[in-house]
Structure formats: structure tokens, C-alpha cells
Design a protein around this motif. Structure first.
Motif, mmCIF file in Angstrom:
data_model
loop_
_atom_site.group_PDB
_atom_site.id
_atom_site.type_symbol
_atom_site.label_atom_id
_atom_site.label_comp_id
_atom_site.label_asym_id
_atom_site.label_seq_id
_atom_site.Cartn_x
_atom_site.Cartn_y
_atom_site.Cartn_z
ATOM 1 N N LEU A 27 0.818 -1.213 0.000
ATOM 2 C CA LEU A 27 0.000 0.000 0.000
ATOM 3 C C LEU A 27 0.852 1.264 0.000
ATOM 4 C CD1 LEU A 27 -2.819 -1.142 2.431
ATOM 5 C CD2 LEU A 27 -2.983 -0.886 -0.054
ATOM 6 N N ALA A 28 1.951 1.266 0.727
ATOM 7 C CA ALA A 28 2.848 2.425 0.731
ATOM 8 C C ALA A 28 3.418 2.653 -0.667
ATOM 9 C CB ALA A 28 3.969 2.217 1.749
ATOM 10 N N ASN A 33 -2.228 6.668 2.237
ATOM 11 C CA ASN A 33 -1.800 7.394 3.428
ATOM 12 C C ASN A 33 -1.795 6.467 4.647
ATOM 13 O OD1 ASN A 33 -4.379 7.475 4.843
ATOM 14 N ND2 ASN A 33 -5.019 9.084 3.412
ATOM 15 N N SER A 34 -1.238 6.939 5.746
ATOM 16 C CA SER A 34 -1.061 6.076 6.924
ATOM 17 C C SER A 34 -2.389 5.587 7.499
ATOM 18 C CB SER A 34 -0.240 6.781 8.000
ATOM 19 O OG SER A 34 -0.889 7.946 8.445
ATOM 20 N N ALA A 39 -5.941 0.937 8.310
ATOM 21 C CA ALA A 39 -7.272 0.326 8.183
ATOM 22 C C ALA A 39 -7.218 -0.955 7.350
ATOM 23 C CB ALA A 39 -8.251 1.326 7.553
ATOM 24 N N LEU A 40 -6.490 -0.926 6.252
ATOM 25 C CA LEU A 40 -6.436 -2.081 5.368
ATOM 26 C C LEU A 40 -5.532 -3.195 5.909
ATOM 27 C CD1 LEU A 40 -6.495 -0.095 2.042
ATOM 28 C CD2 LEU A 40 -8.310 -1.568 2.926
ATOM 29 N N MET A 41 -4.488 -2.828 6.647
ATOM 30 C CA MET A 41 -3.660 -3.843 7.317
ATOM 31 C C MET A 41 -4.485 -4.563 8.377
ATOM 32 S SD MET A 41 0.181 -2.216 7.902
ATOM 33 C CE MET A 41 -0.017 -2.421 9.631
#
Length: 163
Positions: A27-28, A33-34, A39-41
């Protein structure tokens, strides 16, 4: 065209750190964004944890498949694992829980209601029952599932992107 991350993991707790790490890196790399990454992690980790807890693994070859696909307007996470009995009570309970969460206009209300319920019950160690409602509220995802003809449960979470 989607951007995809595909993981195949063993159904053991030690794999969850690897899953979180790979999702974060992926995602990064795609400029999330963080807050989105967190949220997705969390969502991917919760779905993988449920697959470990409730899956049916007969041999060392049985794995959990994780797919994270980025589309222009949404991210879809899907976790697939073998289950033992398609007609079991756990699937009925899973469906009831998802429908219960969807019944709330505001996922925060579902989350708070579940917290009240959990605090009033004497649950087994490690079973809070918060995973799915966390995905809906904290992860801001829409949950769904299906079971295919090979007794594979596919749980999905859809995260809508702004814009």
C-alpha cells in the motif's frame, strides 16, 4: 486495471506479522496514506486471523490465499480458506453477524453495541467477537462471503476510496 497483491500463507499465527508487513509495503508503494494503510492492514489481518481460527486444514499443503486488489474507486481484500462443513452453524452465525452489522446505518453504533455485548459476556480467551465489526467500523469496509463447491470460504472486505 487493478494493482494486486497475492499471498499464500500457512494457517499459523506466526504468519500474521508477515501479512501485515506485506500489505503495508504494497500500500505504501501505491501511495496510500497512513490511515488507509492502518485500516487495510487491520482488515487483512482480521480476515486472515479468522481463516486461521475457523478454517479446516488436513495437510501441510492446505494454505490460506489472500488477495488485495486496488481499483480506481475501491480496494477489495479477499481471504480464502478451506472449511470443514458447508452447512455448519458457524456459517449461519457468520451470515447473521454480517447482516446484523449491515443493519446499522452508522458502523460506530454497531461497534459500540458489540462492545457492550462483549463486556457483558464471559467469552473464551481470544474470542472477543469484535473482528468483523472492527472491519466494518475501523476498517470502513463492507463485508461479504461465499462458499464454493470445493468447500472454500471466501471472505471479502470492500474499502471505498474517496473521489
Amino acid at each position: 486495471m487493478s494493482k494486486s497483491l497475492k499471498l499464500k500463507i500457512n494457517p499459523v499465527w506466526e504468519e500474521l506479522d508477515y501479512v501485515r508487513e506485506q500489505v503495508e509495503i504494497f500500500l505504501a508503494k501505491h501511495n496510500f496514506n497512513s490511515d488507509q494503510i492502518h485500516a487495510l492492514m487491520m482488515t487483512t489481518s482480521e480476515l486472515a486471523e479468522n481463516a486461521i481460527k475457523y478454517g479446516h486444514y488436513e495437510t501441510d499443503k492446505d494454505k490460506i490465499d489472500i488477495f488485495l486488489d486496488i481499483y480506481p474507486k475501491e480496494v477489495i481484500i479477499e481471504v480464502k480458506n478451506k472449511i470443514h462443513d458447508v452447512d455448519n452453524e458457524e456459517l449461519k452465525e457468520l451470515d447473521e453477524n454480517i447482516q446484523w452489522i449491515r443493519g446499522y446505518q452508522n458502523q460506530y453504533e454497531a461497534y459500540m453495541e458489540k462492545l457492550k455485548h462483549v463486556s457483558a459476556k464471559n467469552l473464551k480467551k481470544g474470542e472477543s467477537g469484535l473482528g468483523l465489526v472492527r472491519i466494518a467500523y475501523e476498517g470502513q469496509c463492507i463485508l461479504d462471503f461465499y462458499v464454493n463447491e470445493d468447500d472454500v470460504l471466501a471472505m471479502s472486505a470492500v474499502y471505498k476510496l474517496a473521489g
